[in-house]
Scaffold this motif. Structure first.
Motif, mmCIF file in Angstrom:
data_model
loop_
_atom_site.group_PDB
_atom_site.id
_atom_site.type_symbol
_atom_site.label_atom_id
_atom_site.label_comp_id
_atom_site.label_asym_id
_atom_site.label_seq_id
_atom_site.Cartn_x
_atom_site.Cartn_y
_atom_site.Cartn_z
ATOM 1 N N PRO A 5 -11.835 9.471 -1.797
ATOM 2 C CA PRO A 5 -11.860 8.005 -1.700
ATOM 3 C C PRO A 5 -13.174 7.437 -1.188
ATOM 4 C CG PRO A 5 -10.725 8.912 0.184
ATOM 5 C CD PRO A 5 -11.061 10.081 -0.713
ATOM 6 N N ARG A 23 -12.689 4.063 -4.669
ATOM 7 C CA ARG A 23 -11.457 4.031 -5.452
ATOM 8 C C ARG A 23 -11.245 2.636 -6.037
ATOM 9 N NH1 ARG A 23 -6.923 7.854 -2.522
ATOM 10 N NH2 ARG A 23 -7.651 9.791 -3.448
ATOM 11 N N ASN A 27 -9.817 -0.249 -4.072
ATOM 12 C CA ASN A 27 -10.370 0.359 -2.847
ATOM 13 C C ASN A 27 -9.427 0.152 -1.652
ATOM 14 O OD1 ASN A 27 -12.831 1.506 -3.818
ATOM 15 N ND2 ASN A 27 -13.741 -0.524 -3.891
ATOM 16 N N MET A 33 -8.082 6.860 2.891
ATOM 17 C CA MET A 33 -9.362 6.185 3.088
ATOM 18 C C MET A 33 -9.701 6.103 4.574
ATOM 19 S SD MET A 33 -11.916 4.712 1.432
ATOM 20 C CE MET A 33 -11.405 3.921 -0.115
#
Length: 256
Positions: A5, A23, A27, A33
């Motif tokens: 990520p 990503r 995101n 993340m």
């Protein structure tokens, strides 16, 4: 196939740590993340040659926010604690944290951005904390926004859930520079304002400039974590708002 990520690398001869949310288009700042950002900071912030961090993103949007699924009662304890710890790592970073934003920068994504030192954004970027619309609130933003902008403006963002443009965020002082090329502007700032400085002196100056703010945010965030987990998540409306969002239906509030 697992897609990482976050992209991590060094720029400017090793003096600039680059972190790129990778990503797109959403995101999402989910557990993976959060773990990737935390690991990158843990791995590199002790490098005394680093003068700054630059966080940017792939795709048209910085981040649509945190994972709503991970806010449900069975997951929110672990999620909130790990996210709050990440935010504090950014707030208390020993070097300036620069953030380049295009498109949507919402919820947990906005909290990552405002935890940094300077935001560079496009005029049409969108900043917002929509958590209240889902029946919850944003602990890190509730701590950080009143430190950075007027309380009345901070409360409007936190309590209405509305988004503001990059230009509006600049007028409020939340964004440092409006530009069609945020990444290039952040790199230019690094080159002209930071690159020639003593790394050791800069770290001491950063600590001096932010010491009282860091301690206020740390104390308040601890209190708000308890408020969120022990008070908010025991209400029916908080769970209903999150569930309704996931199920793509209007929430049915019970005021309890």
């Amino acid at each position: 196939m697992t897609i990482e990520p976050l992209k991590v690398w060094h720029d400017r001869g090793g003096a600039l740590l680059r972190l790129r949310l990778a990503r797109p288009k959403a995101n999402i700042v989910d557990a993976e993340m959060i773990a990737a950002l935390t690991a990158a900071l843990d791995a590199h912030m002790s490098d005394t040659a680093i003068l700054a961090v630059l966080i940017d993103h792939e795709g048209p949007h910085f981040s649509f926010g945190a994972s709503v699924q991970e806010h449900l009662p069975d997951q929110c304890d672990a999620m909130l604690k790990s996210f709050n710890a990440l935010v504090m790592r950014l707030v208390a970073a020993p070097v300036p944290v620069l953030v380049a934003v295009r498109g949507q920068c919402l919820g947990g994504g906005m909290e990552v951005a405002i935890a940094g030192s300077r935001i560079f954004a496009t005029p049409d970027a969108k900043f917002g904390q929509p958590e209240i619309i889902l029946g919850v609130f944003a602990p890190p933003a509730s701590c950080i926004l009143p430190e950075k902008i007027a309380r009345s403006a901070a409360e409007d963002i936190l309590l209405s859930g509305r988004s503001i443009s990059g230009e509006q965020a600049f007028a409020l002082g939340l964004v440092s520079e409006i530009t069609p090329e945020p990444e290039a502007a952040a790199l230019s700032y690094f080159d002209h304002a930071l690159a020639a400085l003593s790394p050791s002196s800069l770290r001491i100056a950063v600590k001096a400039a932010r010491l009282d703010m860091v301690e206020r945010i740390r104390t308040k965030l601890c209190n708000l974590e308890h408020l969120y987990l022990e008070k908010l998540m025991s209400t029916k409306d908080a769970v209903e708002g999150l569930t309704a969002f996931i199920e793509k239906r209007p929430a049915q509030w019970e005021a309890r």
